[in-house]
Motif scaffolding. Sequence first.
Motif, PDB file in Angstrom:
ATOM      1  N   LEU A 218      47.164  28.460  40.715  1.00  0.00           N
ATOM      2  CA  LEU A 218      47.694  28.794  39.352  1.00  0.00           C
ATOM      3  C   LEU A 218      46.379  29.241  38.674  1.00  0.00           C
ATOM      4  O   LEU A 218      45.360  28.672  38.703  1.00  0.00           O
ATOM      5  N   SER A 219      46.766  30.394  37.926  1.00  0.00           N
ATOM      6  CA  SER A 219      45.468  30.806  36.920  1.00  0.00           C
ATOM      7  C   SER A 219      45.992  30.701  35.423  1.00  0.00           C
ATOM      8  O   SER A 219      46.969  30.974  35.121  1.00  0.00           O
ATOM      9  N   LEU A 220      45.013  30.274  34.767  1.00  0.00           N
ATOM     10  CA  LEU A 220      45.086  30.128  33.381  1.00  0.00           C
ATOM     11  C   LEU A 220      43.966  30.554  32.500  1.00  0.00           C
ATOM     12  O   LEU A 220      42.884  30.622  33.129  1.00  0.00           O
ATOM     13  N   VAL A 221      43.987  30.894  31.273  1.00  0.00           N
ATOM     14  CA  VAL A 221      43.022  31.002  30.285  1.00  0.00           C
ATOM     15  C   VAL A 221      42.968  29.683  29.625  1.00  0.00           C
ATOM     16  O   VAL A 221      43.777  28.976  29.599  1.00  0.00           O
ATOM     17  N   PRO A 222      41.694  29.460  29.022  1.00  0.00           N
ATOM     18  CA  PRO A 222      41.409  27.986  28.342  1.00  0.00           C
ATOM     19  C   PRO A 222      42.684  27.786  27.102  1.00  0.00           C
ATOM     20  O   PRO A 222      42.942  26.599  27.152  1.00  0.00           O
ATOM     21  N   THR A 223      42.845  28.708  26.654  1.00  0.00           N
ATOM     22  CA  THR A 223      43.859  28.455  25.511  1.00  0.00           C
ATOM     23  C   THR A 223      45.275  27.898  26.067  1.00  0.00           C
ATOM     24  O   THR A 223      45.909  27.145  25.633  1.00  0.00           O
ATOM     25  N   GLY A 248      38.780  34.178  32.027  1.00  0.00           N
ATOM     26  CA  GLY A 248      39.131  35.199  30.937  1.00  0.00           C
ATOM     27  C   GLY A 248      38.583  34.957  29.816  1.00  0.00           C
ATOM     28  O   GLY A 248      38.375  35.994  28.847  1.00  0.00           O
ATOM     29  N   ALA A 249      37.912  33.764  29.581  1.00  0.00           N
ATOM     30  CA  ALA A 249      37.160  33.553  28.291  1.00  0.00           C
ATOM     31  C   ALA A 249      36.390  32.050  28.548  1.00  0.00           C
ATOM     32  O   ALA A 249      36.950  31.213  29.285  1.00  0.00           O
ATOM     33  N   PRO A 250      35.325  31.886  27.924  1.00  0.00           N
ATOM     34  CA  PRO A 250      34.410  30.704  28.107  1.00  0.00           C
ATOM     35  C   PRO A 250      35.327  29.422  27.730  1.00  0.00           C
ATOM     36  O   PRO A 250      35.942  29.338  26.638  1.00  0.00           O
ATOM     37  N   ALA A 251      35.147  28.494  28.645  1.00  0.00           N
ATOM     38  CA  ALA A 251      35.919  27.038  28.133  1.00  0.00           C
ATOM     39  C   ALA A 251      35.003  26.230  27.614  1.00  0.00           C
ATOM     40  O   ALA A 251      33.789  26.409  27.616  1.00  0.00           O
ATOM     41  N   TRP A 252      35.569  25.500  26.529  1.00  0.00           N
ATOM     42  CA  TRP A 252      34.631  24.490  25.915  1.00  0.00           C
ATOM     43  C   TRP A 252      34.569  23.149  26.693  1.00  0.00           C
ATOM     44  O   TRP A 252      35.500  22.742  27.448  1.00  0.00           O
ATOM     45  N   GLN A 253      33.523  22.248  26.501  1.00  0.00           N
ATOM     46  CA  GLN A 253      33.211  21.202  27.185  1.00  0.00           C
ATOM     47  C   GLN A 253      34.326  20.224  27.139  1.00  0.00           C
ATOM     48  O   GLN A 253      34.434  19.401  27.985  1.00  0.00           O
ATOM     49  N   GLU A 254      34.934  19.899  25.702  1.00  0.00           N
ATOM     50  CA  GLU A 254      35.903  18.942  25.510  1.00  0.00           C
ATOM     51  C   GLU A 254      37.109  19.172  26.540  1.00  0.00           C
ATOM     52  O   GLU A 254      37.707  18.322  26.930  1.00  0.00           O
ATOM     53  N   THR A 269      36.068  30.040  36.829  1.00  0.00           N
ATOM     54  CA  THR A 269      35.493  31.258  37.309  1.00  0.00           C
ATOM     55  C   THR A 269      34.786  32.243  36.513  1.00  0.00           C
ATOM     56  O   THR A 269      34.969  32.017  35.273  1.00  0.00           O
ATOM     57  N   TYR A 270      34.071  33.139  37.061  1.00  0.00           N
ATOM     58  CA  TYR A 270      33.443  34.032  36.105  1.00  0.00           C
ATOM     59  C   TYR A 270      33.521  35.589  36.797  1.00  0.00           C
ATOM     60  O   TYR A 270      33.486  35.624  38.208  1.00  0.00           O
ATOM     61  N   GLY A 271      33.987  36.451  36.122  1.00  0.00           N
ATOM     62  CA  GLY A 271      34.410  37.817  36.948  1.00  0.00           C
ATOM     63  C   GLY A 271      35.010  38.552  35.609  1.00  0.00           C
ATOM     64  O   GLY A 271      34.792  38.224  34.565  1.00  0.00           O
TER      65      GLY A 271
END
Length: 476
Positions: A218-223, A248-254, A269-271
């Motif tokens: 499954l692929s998701l973005v952080p939001t 897709g965007a940086p995820a936050w630590q929490e 991931t990074y791309g």
Amino acid sequence: MEQPLTYLQNLTQNDWLIADNSRQFQTIAEKLYLELTEILKQHHKPLKIILAEREPVKFLASFLAACAANCSVFLCNPDWGTQEWEQVFTLVQPDIIWGIDYHTYLTRAERPATANNTQHSSPSIQHSELIMIPTGGSSGKIKFAIHTWETLTASVQGFTEYFQLTQVNSFCVLPLYHVSGLMQFMRSFTTGGKLVILPFKSVESIQIPSIQPSEFFLSLVPTQLQRLLQNSELTQWLAQFHTVMLGGAPAWQELLEKARFHNIRLAPTYGMTETASQIATLKPDDFLQGKINSGQILPHAQVTIRNLQGKVLQPHQIGNITIQATSLALGYYPHPGENQDYLQVDDLGFLDDQGYLNIIGRNSDKIITGGENVYPGEIEAAIRATQMVADVCVIGVPDKYWGQALTAIYTPLDANIPTLEIKTVLQDKLSKFKIPKYWICLDSLPRNAQGKINRQALQQIAAEFLQNNREQATIK
């Protein structure tokens, strides 16, 4: 990897695609392919096709037909507005438009090609079909990264080698016109895996097809991950997946800590569009053991860290990320050849002793305030850690005294929480010069479908707000 026409001719099974109207896929693809071959007999030149189909099965069938017929296909967001579509029509000047009526989006009745009396010739590249994937639309000017079936399948091969798979089953809730959604189709289709396509709102309302999540990526973005983790039933569902890709965007630590607490097999991931999705991925086992970076480099790519003079840096030294990959785009339409050998990106990071990639932030996002270099990601993470905000972005606004003044634009979790309370908590977490000078509260922050913040829009919002409410936005 086989070519798209071979896949189309050999396609016999109907159960690989799980989506509304999925059984129409092969019929639509074959019909459009035959239509294109007839048109090509008349034109005797490569066709340029704008693909903006809203319905997923028709989108994918159209995409495959265009690739099989060796046409240049431009993937487009059907929800772009008039300004974006005028950019696209002027740049592309298509022969065929699938999915939208271009007259709806133009301020004049004529196509730009007729009005301007100019034409862009198709790029001269010794490859098969050209696949143009949009990038940059959230911040202004739309660009198309030039890919081919070969660059996309190179990414698939790197993915399967990295995860030691022969088949990839994908559960897609991301836009198919974006590289994040398209590559899920490519991975499943070219490896003989299954592909589920479902609107994210259907997942949120728990209208989910009966599958075995343990067999799927499954692929998701952080939001999206944040929203699903707010529902206990969906949290349990997420924990069943083989892997939950996050990008897709940086995820936050929490957010990462919450996913780890619930035993979600997360793979940050990074791309980017230019690399045909990820070139580095943190495997789920590493994530669950506490690692917080972007993982190791996939087999089809090489990453080096360089300083401003181009010198390759040693492990743990921070510098600009430079990428070489067989999946690398051939440039930006209509100018191939710009990125054929390597791509130096705006991101800063370092490789550790085990080859794990660590992202520090974007060089262009760096804020210089009072002579100090500040990266927004660190401050945003600290603000999120207060657990008083639902969303936040830190930018720099021009300031005659500081050069740039740190400005936090945020959405509070509770409207009754005073901004001063957030700032007070930060005093024990950040140096004084890293605490934002201005605070602007919004109902929501402008993000695109992949969760990326529109910093250009925020700069405009901040400029207008501070012009009228500078004292109100300053926390004494």
